[in-house]
Motif scaffolding. Sequence first.
Motif, PDB file in Angstrom:
ATOM      1  N   SER A 185      69.603   3.760 -80.709  1.00 25.69           N
ATOM      2  CA  SER A 185      69.894   3.004 -81.938  1.00 25.69           C
ATOM      3  C   SER A 185      69.112   1.699 -82.030  1.00 25.69           C
ATOM      4  O   SER A 185      69.050   1.087 -83.100  1.00 25.69           O
ATOM      5  N   LEU A 186      68.527   1.276 -80.922  1.00 23.90           N
ATOM      6  CA  LEU A 186      67.839  -0.029 -80.912  1.00 23.90           C
ATOM      7  C   LEU A 186      66.707  -0.143 -81.930  1.00 23.90           C
ATOM      8  O   LEU A 186      66.536  -1.214 -82.536  1.00 23.90           O
ATOM      9  N   PRO A 187      65.892   0.902 -82.149  1.00 24.16           N
ATOM     10  CA  PRO A 187      64.819   0.756 -83.147  1.00 24.16           C
ATOM     11  C   PRO A 187      65.319   0.412 -84.546  1.00 24.16           C
ATOM     12  O   PRO A 187      64.553  -0.096 -85.364  1.00 24.16           O
ATOM     13  N   LYS A 188      66.604   0.697 -84.832  1.00 22.44           N
ATOM     14  CA  LYS A 188      67.149   0.352 -86.142  1.00 22.44           C
ATOM     15  C   LYS A 188      67.547  -1.128 -86.234  1.00 22.44           C
ATOM     16  O   LYS A 188      67.681  -1.672 -87.324  1.00 22.44           O
ATOM     17  N   ILE A 189      67.756  -1.748 -85.082  1.00 25.86           N
ATOM     18  CA  ILE A 189      68.154  -3.163 -85.043  1.00 25.86           C
ATOM     19  C   ILE A 189      66.964  -4.070 -84.799  1.00 25.86           C
ATOM     20  O   ILE A 189      66.873  -5.172 -85.352  1.00 25.86           O
ATOM     21  N   LEU A 190      66.042  -3.607 -83.971  1.00 26.12           N
ATOM     22  CA  LEU A 190      64.965  -4.475 -83.486  1.00 26.12           C
ATOM     23  C   LEU A 190      64.097  -5.091 -84.581  1.00 26.12           C
ATOM     24  O   LEU A 190      63.734  -6.270 -84.473  1.00 26.12           O
ATOM     25  N   PRO A 191      63.707  -4.358 -85.647  1.00 30.32           N
ATOM     26  CA  PRO A 191      62.844  -5.003 -86.653  1.00 30.32           C
ATOM     27  C   PRO A 191      63.448  -6.269 -87.242  1.00 30.32           C
ATOM     28  O   PRO A 191      62.774  -7.299 -87.346  1.00 30.32           O
ATOM     29  N   ALA A 225      65.930  -8.080 -85.884  1.00 31.44           N
ATOM     30  CA  ALA A 225      66.126  -9.060 -84.807  1.00 31.44           C
ATOM     31  C   ALA A 225      64.816  -9.762 -84.461  1.00 31.44           C
ATOM     32  O   ALA A 225      64.789 -10.988 -84.255  1.00 31.44           O
ATOM     33  N   ILE A 226      63.728  -9.006 -84.398  1.00 35.00           N
ATOM     34  CA  ILE A 226      62.428  -9.605 -84.053  1.00 35.00           C
ATOM     35  C   ILE A 226      61.973 -10.566 -85.142  1.00 35.00           C
ATOM     36  O   ILE A 226      61.476 -11.666 -84.860  1.00 35.00           O
ATOM     37  N   LEU A 227      62.143 -10.171 -86.416  1.00 33.27           N
ATOM     38  CA  LEU A 227      61.737 -11.046 -87.516  1.00 33.27           C
ATOM     39  C   LEU A 227      62.526 -12.352 -87.493  1.00 33.27           C
ATOM     40  O   LEU A 227      61.957 -13.444 -87.637  1.00 33.27           O
ATOM     41  N   ILE A 228      63.854 -12.251 -87.293  1.00 32.98           N
ATOM     42  CA  ILE A 228      64.693 -13.446 -87.237  1.00 32.98           C
ATOM     43  C   ILE A 228      64.270 -14.336 -86.074  1.00 32.98           C
ATOM     44  O   ILE A 228      64.112 -15.553 -86.221  1.00 32.98           O
ATOM     45  N   ALA A 229      64.080 -13.719 -84.907  1.00 23.88           N
ATOM     46  CA  ALA A 229      63.706 -14.485 -83.713  1.00 23.88           C
ATOM     47  C   ALA A 229      62.360 -15.176 -83.911  1.00 23.88           C
ATOM     48  O   ALA A 229      62.166 -16.326 -83.490  1.00 23.88           O
ATOM     49  N   PHE A 230      61.431 -14.484 -84.570  1.00 26.49           N
ATOM     50  CA  PHE A 230      60.102 -15.053 -84.765  1.00 26.49           C
ATOM     51  C   PHE A 230      60.145 -16.233 -85.733  1.00 26.49           C
ATOM     52  O   PHE A 230      59.534 -17.276 -85.492  1.00 26.49           O
ATOM     53  N   VAL A 231      60.891 -16.065 -86.838  1.00 24.46           N
ATOM     54  CA  VAL A 231      60.975 -17.138 -87.839  1.00 24.46           C
ATOM     55  C   VAL A 231      61.684 -18.357 -87.254  1.00 24.46           C
ATOM     56  O   VAL A 231      61.182 -19.485 -87.328  1.00 24.46           O
ATOM     57  N   LEU A 232      62.865 -18.148 -86.662  1.00 31.68           N
ATOM     58  CA  LEU A 232      63.619 -19.277 -86.120  1.00 31.68           C
ATOM     59  C   LEU A 232      62.957 -19.848 -84.873  1.00 31.68           C
ATOM     60  O   LEU A 232      62.941 -21.062 -84.670  1.00 31.68           O
ATOM     61  N   GLY A 233      62.402 -18.957 -84.034  1.00 36.72           N
ATOM     62  CA  GLY A 233      61.743 -19.435 -82.814  1.00 36.72           C
ATOM     63  C   GLY A 233      60.551 -20.323 -83.114  1.00 36.72           C
ATOM     64  O   GLY A 233      60.302 -21.311 -82.407  1.00 36.72           O
ATOM     65  N   SER A 234      59.819 -20.003 -84.177  1.00 38.90           N
ATOM     66  CA  SER A 234      58.655 -20.831 -84.537  1.00 38.90           C
ATOM     67  C   SER A 234      59.085 -22.222 -84.975  1.00 38.90           C
ATOM     68  O   SER A 234      58.349 -23.204 -84.769  1.00 38.90           O
ATOM     69  N   ILE A 235      60.296 -22.330 -85.567  1.00 48.01           N
ATOM     70  CA  ILE A 235      60.815 -23.645 -85.964  1.00 48.01           C
ATOM     71  C   ILE A 235      61.326 -24.395 -84.742  1.00 48.01           C
ATOM     72  O   ILE A 235      61.012 -25.575 -84.528  1.00 48.01           O
ATOM     73  N   TYR A 236      62.119 -23.713 -83.904  1.00 48.73           N
ATOM     74  CA  TYR A 236      62.753 -24.372 -82.754  1.00 48.73           C
ATOM     75  C   TYR A 236      61.735 -24.868 -81.731  1.00 48.73           C
ATOM     76  O   TYR A 236      61.920 -25.909 -81.114  1.00 48.73           O
ATOM     77  N   LEU A 253      55.703 -12.701 -94.850  1.00 47.71           N
ATOM     78  CA  LEU A 253      54.705 -11.748 -94.354  1.00 47.71           C
ATOM     79  C   LEU A 253      55.377 -10.648 -93.524  1.00 47.71           C
ATOM     80  O   LEU A 253      55.101  -9.452 -93.707  1.00 47.71           O
ATOM     81  N   GLY A 254      56.278 -11.061 -92.625  1.00 41.57           N
ATOM     82  CA  GLY A 254      56.969 -10.083 -91.777  1.00 41.57           C
ATOM     83  C   GLY A 254      57.839  -9.143 -92.587  1.00 41.57           C
ATOM     84  O   GLY A 254      57.869  -7.925 -92.332  1.00 41.57           O
ATOM     85  N   ALA A 255      58.539  -9.669 -93.596  1.00 41.60           N
ATOM     86  CA  ALA A 255      59.392  -8.831 -94.441  1.00 41.60           C
ATOM     87  C   ALA A 255      58.552  -7.834 -95.227  1.00 41.60           C
ATOM     88  O   ALA A 255      58.948  -6.673 -95.409  1.00 41.60           O
ATOM     89  N   THR A 256      57.405  -8.279 -95.700  1.00 39.32           N
ATOM     90  CA  THR A 256      56.515  -7.383 -96.452  1.00 39.32           C
ATOM     91  C   THR A 256      56.013  -6.251 -95.564  1.00 39.32           C
ATOM     92  O   THR A 256      55.987  -5.083 -95.971  1.00 39.32           O
ATOM     93  N   ALA A 297      58.824  -3.799 -94.964  1.00 32.38           N
ATOM     94  CA  ALA A 297      59.084  -3.001 -96.159  1.00 32.38           C
ATOM     95  C   ALA A 297      58.013  -1.920 -96.340  1.00 32.38           C
ATOM     96  O   ALA A 297      58.314  -0.798 -96.736  1.00 32.38           O
ATOM     97  N   VAL A 298      56.764  -2.259 -96.036  1.00 28.48           N
ATOM     98  CA  VAL A 298      55.675  -1.276 -96.145  1.00 28.48           C
ATOM     99  C   VAL A 298      55.833  -0.189 -95.090  1.00 28.48           C
ATOM    100  O   VAL A 298      55.699   1.008 -95.371  1.00 28.48           O
ATOM    101  N   LEU A 299      56.144  -0.589 -93.848  1.00 22.09           N
ATOM    102  CA  LEU A 299      56.261   0.373 -92.754  1.00 22.09           C
ATOM    103  C   LEU A 299      57.425   1.344 -92.964  1.00 22.09           C
ATOM    104  O   LEU A 299      57.369   2.491 -92.529  1.00 22.09           O
ATOM    105  N   THR A 300      58.492   0.873 -93.600  1.00 20.27           N
ATOM    106  CA  THR A 300      59.638   1.754 -93.862  1.00 20.27           C
ATOM    107  C   THR A 300      59.441   2.590 -95.125  1.00 20.27           C
ATOM    108  O   THR A 300      60.284   3.415 -95.462  1.00 20.27           O
ATOM    109  N   GLY A 301      58.338   2.360 -95.834  1.00 19.37           N
ATOM    110  CA  GLY A 301      58.030   3.146 -97.021  1.00 19.37           C
ATOM    111  C   GLY A 301      58.887   2.820 -98.226  1.00 19.37           C
ATOM    112  O   GLY A 301      59.020   3.640 -99.135  1.00 19.37           O
TER     113      GLY A 301
END
Length: 430
Positions: free
Chosen positions: A219-225, A227-238, A253-256, A259-263
Amino acid sequence: MLSTVLVVILLLLAITLASGLWIGVSLFYVGAASLLSFTSLPVERILGSVIWNNASSSTLMALPLFILMGELLVKTRLSEDLFDGLTPWLGRLPGGLLHVNVVACALFAAITGSVNATTATVGKITIPEFEKRGYSDSLSIGSLTASGTLGILIPPSMPMLIYGVVAQASIGKLFIAGLVPGLGLMFFFSLYIAVMSLLDRKATGAEALRFTWEERFRSLPKILPVAILIAFVLGSIYTGWATPTEAAAIGVLGATVLAVLTGCLTVPIFRDCVMGTVRTNCMIMLILIGASFFSVALGFLGLPKYISESIIALGAGKYTVMALITVVYLFLGCLIDGYSMIVMTVPIFLPLVTALGLDPIWFGIFVVILVQIANITPPIGFNLFLVTGICRHKIGFISKSVMPFIAMMIVFAFLMTVFPQIVLFLPNMM
């Protein structure tokens, strides 16, 4: 003299708001009337300066970007995937899948920064599932309604961004400061769900959910996208690698890409996302500019200083003042939205709070929690009405279901007042 001026302005503001006039326009009118009636200042020059300063603010560039990031993710399949991905990990906890309400709302809070989007997105998925599995309506609806408000506490948060602009406080520090309180409220909510489910086994349905570790890891591949986007956005600020505005651009950019990868990203969906962003951003900017003009007018009249000095002269202590501010916000929550509450009240309350020796960053998080509570306070908290649209119960039942969660939020706000380091220890490490 100033007391009379204050009463006149408050009455005029109440009349314009009650008339159904847009909040931003009401604030423009009252600010202009105050300056024209009680000063000889050039109103048009002050208004032009306020509009320019807000419209050209580099900090506010983050606002439409974060809104667009949320729009892109909410309109894709990520919400359904998130529920499916969290189920194997949370199903065995006391309270079962009810914890999905809390965790999914927290994750979507970090995506959208919006109470409305978080509650609606998660509720449309979880409420039908809970009804099908026989979960307690009171616990499922109460936890959803309360957890949906995490959308404005867990960063990135639109109300925090607005507070930072109005209070001239660090947006990055506000985002960091909201992390521990957000996790703390998540813990409070989940603890209540677990305790209530242990006291009443029927509250969490008849189905015993058991998953193997293989199913959990699948089930992790359904959560990871997400989680990674959140971690990247907040981590870059922190970490200081990016400003909040730059992090918002990274998020878009990450959301786009997701969205493209999920079709899911079609031209009509992208158009809807852009139009939704424009509408939301224009609404917030109108309120913000109107409130800025209103607060500038109050400043020229000396009213914030007068209110602060009057309360201090009464000998009111820190806890008394914070209790009064809490009552004001709960009352305003029955009348206006959270953005308006922040921009209308912060210029008045902030000088008072700082005079008591309280940190502006701490006060920002305190205000956001009060706005959270105001969103679910009966009889007309906005989130209560939103939930009526996604469940079969009336507002009376929803109000009763959410009361224990309101009590927990008030207790948490009190703990923050007694122990301000709950909020400040992470920002102070920067």
